[in-house]
Write a protein that holds these residues in place. Structure first.
Motif, PDB file in Angstrom:
ATOM      1  N   GLY A   9       1.128  15.538   8.612  1.00  0.00           N
ATOM      2  CA  GLY A   9       1.790  15.169   9.715  1.00  0.00           C
ATOM      3  C   GLY A   9       0.834  14.026  10.790  1.00  0.00           C
ATOM      4  N   SER A  10      -0.483  13.657  10.466  1.00  0.00           N
ATOM      5  CA  SER A  10      -1.062  13.173  11.015  1.00  0.00           C
ATOM      6  C   SER A  10      -1.049  11.641  10.962  1.00  0.00           C
ATOM      7  CB  SER A  10      -2.596  13.428  10.826  1.00  0.00           C
ATOM      8  OG  SER A  10      -3.011  14.883  10.854  1.00  0.00           O
ATOM      9  N   PRO A  11      -1.351  10.735  11.941  1.00  0.00           N
ATOM     10  CA  PRO A  11      -1.392   9.234  11.809  1.00  0.00           C
ATOM     11  C   PRO A  11      -2.348   8.998  10.903  1.00  0.00           C
ATOM     12  CG  PRO A  11      -1.367   9.679  13.995  1.00  0.00           C
ATOM     13  CD  PRO A  11      -1.631  11.060  13.362  1.00  0.00           C
ATOM     14  N   ALA A  12      -2.135   8.105   9.845  1.00  0.00           N
ATOM     15  CA  ALA A  12      -3.258   7.844   8.792  1.00  0.00           C
ATOM     16  C   ALA A  12      -4.434   7.324   9.183  1.00  0.00           C
ATOM     17  CB  ALA A  12      -2.580   7.001   7.748  1.00  0.00           C
ATOM     18  N   THR A  13      -4.402   6.587  10.309  1.00  0.00           N
ATOM     19  CA  THR A  13      -5.750   6.157  10.840  1.00  0.00           C
ATOM     20  C   THR A  13      -6.481   7.005  11.419  1.00  0.00           C
ATOM     21  OG1 THR A  13      -4.483   5.175  12.790  1.00  0.00           O
ATOM     22  CG2 THR A  13      -4.817   3.533  10.944  1.00  0.00           C
ATOM     23  N   THR A  14      -6.197   8.252  11.577  1.00  0.00           N
ATOM     24  CA  THR A  14      -6.977   9.290  11.948  1.00  0.00           C
ATOM     25  C   THR A  14      -7.650  10.080  10.920  1.00  0.00           C
ATOM     26  OG1 THR A  14      -5.329  10.963  12.246  1.00  0.00           O
ATOM     27  CG2 THR A  14      -5.444   9.677  14.047  1.00  0.00           C
ATOM     28  N   LEU A  15      -7.464   9.778   9.961  1.00  0.00           N
ATOM     29  CA  LEU A  15      -8.029  10.388   8.837  1.00  0.00           C
ATOM     30  C   LEU A  15      -9.547   9.869   8.724  1.00  0.00           C
ATOM     31  CD1 LEU A  15      -5.250  10.390   5.943  1.00  0.00           C
ATOM     32  CD2 LEU A  15      -5.746  11.842   7.833  1.00  0.00           C
ATOM     33  N   SER A  16     -10.409  10.472   7.985  1.00  0.00           N
ATOM     34  CA  SER A  16     -11.703  10.329   7.648  1.00  0.00           C
ATOM     35  C   SER A  16     -11.613   9.114   6.633  1.00  0.00           C
ATOM     36  CB  SER A  16     -12.627  11.545   7.135  1.00  0.00           C
ATOM     37  OG  SER A  16     -12.035  11.781   5.748  1.00  0.00           O
ATOM     38  N   GLY A  17     -12.714   8.326   6.341  1.00  0.00           N
ATOM     39  CA  GLY A  17     -12.757   7.307   5.311  1.00  0.00           C
ATOM     40  C   GLY A  17     -12.472   7.785   4.089  1.00  0.00           C
TER      41      GLY A  17
ATOM     42  N   MET B 192      -8.386   8.327  -0.303  1.00  0.00           N
ATOM     43  CA  MET B 192      -7.452   9.390  -1.232  1.00  0.00           C
ATOM     44  C   MET B 192      -5.978   9.145  -0.718  1.00  0.00           C
ATOM     45  SD  MET B 192      -9.190  11.158  -3.014  1.00  0.00           S
ATOM     46  CE  MET B 192     -11.076  12.023  -3.216  1.00  0.00           C
ATOM     47  N   LEU B 193      -5.685   8.762   0.266  1.00  0.00           N
ATOM     48  CA  LEU B 193      -4.171   8.161   0.810  1.00  0.00           C
ATOM     49  C   LEU B 193      -3.836   7.156  -0.315  1.00  0.00           C
ATOM     50  CD1 LEU B 193      -1.600   8.664   2.354  1.00  0.00           C
ATOM     51  CD2 LEU B 193      -2.718   7.343   4.179  1.00  0.00           C
ATOM     52  N   ALA B 194      -4.802   6.145  -0.203  1.00  0.00           N
ATOM     53  CA  ALA B 194      -4.679   4.847  -0.919  1.00  0.00           C
ATOM     54  C   ALA B 194      -4.157   4.957  -2.397  1.00  0.00           C
ATOM     55  CB  ALA B 194      -5.732   3.791  -0.601  1.00  0.00           C
ATOM     56  N   LEU B 195      -5.078   5.887  -2.828  1.00  0.00           N
ATOM     57  CA  LEU B 195      -4.845   6.268  -4.485  1.00  0.00           C
ATOM     58  C   LEU B 195      -3.390   7.178  -4.459  1.00  0.00           C
ATOM     59  CD1 LEU B 195      -8.679   7.523  -5.164  1.00  0.00           C
ATOM     60  CD2 LEU B 195      -7.206   5.599  -6.229  1.00  0.00           C
ATOM     61  N   ALA B 196      -3.440   7.845  -3.657  1.00  0.00           N
ATOM     62  CA  ALA B 196      -2.206   8.799  -3.787  1.00  0.00           C
ATOM     63  C   ALA B 196      -0.922   7.814  -3.694  1.00  0.00           C
ATOM     64  CB  ALA B 196      -1.969   9.872  -2.643  1.00  0.00           C
ATOM     65  N   ARG B 197      -0.766   7.098  -2.487  1.00  0.00           N
ATOM     66  CA  ARG B 197       0.290   6.078  -2.503  1.00  0.00           C
ATOM     67  C   ARG B 197       0.740   5.183  -3.738  1.00  0.00           C
ATOM     68  NH1 ARG B 197      -1.631   3.248   2.216  1.00  0.00           N
ATOM     69  NH2 ARG B 197      -2.282   1.599   0.800  1.00  0.00           N
ATOM     70  N   VAL B 198      -0.470   4.680  -4.340  1.00  0.00           N
ATOM     71  CA  VAL B 198      -0.178   3.771  -5.611  1.00  0.00           C
ATOM     72  C   VAL B 198       0.364   4.659  -6.644  1.00  0.00           C
ATOM     73  CG1 VAL B 198      -2.504   3.624  -6.428  1.00  0.00           C
ATOM     74  CG2 VAL B 198      -0.803   1.739  -6.522  1.00  0.00           C
ATOM     75  N   LEU B 199      -0.253   5.769  -6.659  1.00  0.00           N
ATOM     76  CA  LEU B 199       0.224   6.894  -7.896  1.00  0.00           C
ATOM     77  C   LEU B 199       1.668   7.224  -7.781  1.00  0.00           C
ATOM     78  CD1 LEU B 199      -3.241   8.874  -8.379  1.00  0.00           C
ATOM     79  CD2 LEU B 199      -2.259   7.214  -9.903  1.00  0.00           C
ATOM     80  N   ARG B 200       1.786   7.279  -6.410  1.00  0.00           N
ATOM     81  CA  ARG B 200       3.332   7.632  -6.101  1.00  0.00           C
ATOM     82  C   ARG B 200       4.444   6.551  -6.617  1.00  0.00           C
ATOM     83  NH1 ARG B 200       7.594  10.235  -5.927  1.00  0.00           N
ATOM     84  NH2 ARG B 200       9.035  10.437  -3.830  1.00  0.00           N
ATOM     85  N   SER B 201       3.828   5.328  -6.210  1.00  0.00           N
ATOM     86  CA  SER B 201       4.830   4.114  -6.538  1.00  0.00           C
ATOM     87  C   SER B 201       5.157   4.146  -7.810  1.00  0.00           C
ATOM     88  CB  SER B 201       3.926   2.943  -6.095  1.00  0.00           C
ATOM     89  OG  SER B 201       3.095   2.478  -7.081  1.00  0.00           O
ATOM     90  N   GLY B 202       4.686   4.921  -8.959  1.00  0.00           N
ATOM     91  CA  GLY B 202       4.722   4.510 -10.344  1.00  0.00           C
ATOM     92  C   GLY B 202       4.016   3.308 -11.008  1.00  0.00           C
ATOM     93  N   ALA B 203       3.066   2.603 -10.321  1.00  0.00           N
ATOM     94  CA  ALA B 203       2.324   1.553 -10.850  1.00  0.00           C
ATOM     95  C   ALA B 203       1.864   1.995 -12.188  1.00  0.00           C
ATOM     96  CB  ALA B 203       1.262   1.216  -9.837  1.00  0.00           C
ATOM     97  N   ARG B 204       2.092   1.087 -13.158  1.00  0.00           N
ATOM     98  CA  ARG B 204       1.390   1.015 -14.288  1.00  0.00           C
ATOM     99  C   ARG B 204      -0.078   0.698 -14.659  1.00  0.00           C
ATOM    100  NH1 ARG B 204       3.951  -1.603 -18.297  1.00  0.00           N
ATOM    101  NH2 ARG B 204       4.671  -3.221 -16.588  1.00  0.00           N
ATOM    102  N   LEU B 205      -0.196  -0.297 -13.738  1.00  0.00           N
ATOM    103  CA  LEU B 205      -1.710  -0.904 -13.788  1.00  0.00           C
ATOM    104  C   LEU B 205      -2.347  -0.749 -12.634  1.00  0.00           C
ATOM    105  CD1 LEU B 205      -4.161  -2.452 -14.921  1.00  0.00           C
ATOM    106  CD2 LEU B 205      -2.542  -4.630 -14.749  1.00  0.00           C
ATOM    107  N   LEU B 206      -3.448  -0.234 -12.146  1.00  0.00           N
ATOM    108  CA  LEU B 206      -3.925   0.141 -10.687  1.00  0.00           C
ATOM    109  C   LEU B 206      -4.858  -1.084 -10.584  1.00  0.00           C
ATOM    110  CD1 LEU B 206      -4.519   3.857 -10.200  1.00  0.00           C
ATOM    111  CD2 LEU B 206      -2.277   2.282  -9.995  1.00  0.00           C
ATOM    112  N   LEU B 207      -5.092  -1.701  -9.667  1.00  0.00           N
ATOM    113  CA  LEU B 207      -6.024  -2.636  -9.275  1.00  0.00           C
ATOM    114  C   LEU B 207      -6.907  -2.200  -8.142  1.00  0.00           C
ATOM    115  CD1 LEU B 207      -4.143  -6.056  -9.230  1.00  0.00           C
ATOM    116  CD2 LEU B 207      -5.389  -5.067 -11.241  1.00  0.00           C
ATOM    117  N   CYS B 208      -8.026  -1.319  -8.475  1.00  0.00           N
ATOM    118  CA  CYS B 208      -8.915  -0.526  -7.337  1.00  0.00           C
ATOM    119  C   CYS B 208     -10.100  -1.310  -6.956  1.00  0.00           C
ATOM    120  CB  CYS B 208      -9.267   0.810  -8.105  1.00  0.00           C
ATOM    121  SG  CYS B 208      -7.823   1.702  -8.355  1.00  0.00           S
TER     122      CYS B 208
END
Length: 237
Positions: free
Chosen positions: A132-140, A145-161
């Motif tokens: 429930g927290s605004p994403a920009t209040t999270l620690s680095g 982890m949110l950036a990784l979770a978001r792209v895994l949620r998307s169903g991407a087949r090739l991750l560019l990290c």
């Protein structure tokens, strides 16, 4: 899965990439290493369709995508994990993850690689606790982890990290490694920009060294391990 041939890129009149050619096979984790300013992030941006000044061939599963806009590439299965984590100040963690998968499997035997929300929260318990927290209040680390979770949620087949371990504690670096290994087991392919050579050899199958905008070497894990001191000195680390 990915083939890049003779890719060049410019910022104005300054050439950053010079005839870069590389390949990433389905199910591989491949790292791209090089000094700061070598063009690593620019290369990822070119692959994602976020850099206009480029010329060359970019193929995804044999299809030339270099003229497609970024959102079309995302629909085909490219996922972007930027070095600035890409969090939206106006959205909570749950809202970042609420969108349905963006990639629609197509073709015979095509698999749905999107992670269900329940699996995301099981894998990233801190995100569940902060949903429930605004994403920009999270620690680095939590934002990474949110950036990784978001792209895994998307169903991407090739991750560019792009440098997912930068600025993270050793514990969080280890967690990022576990997540990339899980993604690989799930059928996801990864192209990873990474300066941490020890981490790179722990998660990747092989490596490319980018120097002055060109691919200087293609290296196996065993070669990177045997030359680690030399490579660290070259990278200025």
């Amino acid at each position: 899965m990915l083939r890049v041939d003779q890719l060049s890129a410019w910022y104005g009149e300054a050439q950053v990439l010079r005839e870069v050619s590389l390949e990433v096979g389905t199910g591989e984790v491949v790292t791209l290493v090089g000094r700061n300013g070598a063009g690593k992030s620019t290369l990822l941006r070119c692959l994602m369709g976020l850099h206009a000044g480029q010329r060359g061939v970019i193929e995804l599963d044999g299809r030339d995508i270099h003229r497609l806009p970024a959102h079309r590439r995302a629909r085909l299965g490219l996922g972007w994990v930027p070095d600035d984590r890409g969090s939206y100040a106006s959205l909570t963690v749950a809202e970042h993850l609420a969108l349905p998968p963006a990639v629609r499997p197509s073709g015979p035997g095509a698999a749905d690689l999107s992670w269900p929300l329940a699996r995301i929260y099981e894998t990233f318990p801190n995100l569940y606790a902060r949903r429930g927290s605004p994403a920009t209040t999270l620690s680095g680390g939590e934002q990474q982890m949110l950036a990784l979770a978001r792209v895994l949620r998307s169903g991407a087949r090739l991750l560019l990290c792009d440098e997912p371990t930068e600025g993270l504690s050793p514990l969080l670096v280890s967690q990022v490694g576990d997540i990339l290994r899980q993604a690989k087991r799930h059928g996801v392919t990864v192209l990873l920009v990474e300066q941490n050579l020890h981490f790179a050899t722990e998660v990747a199958d092989r490596h490319y060294l980018l120097a002055q905008g060109r691919i200087a070497e293609a290296m196996a894990n065993s070669e990177v391990r045997s030359r680690e001191r030399e490579l660290l000195s070259y990278l200025g680390i």
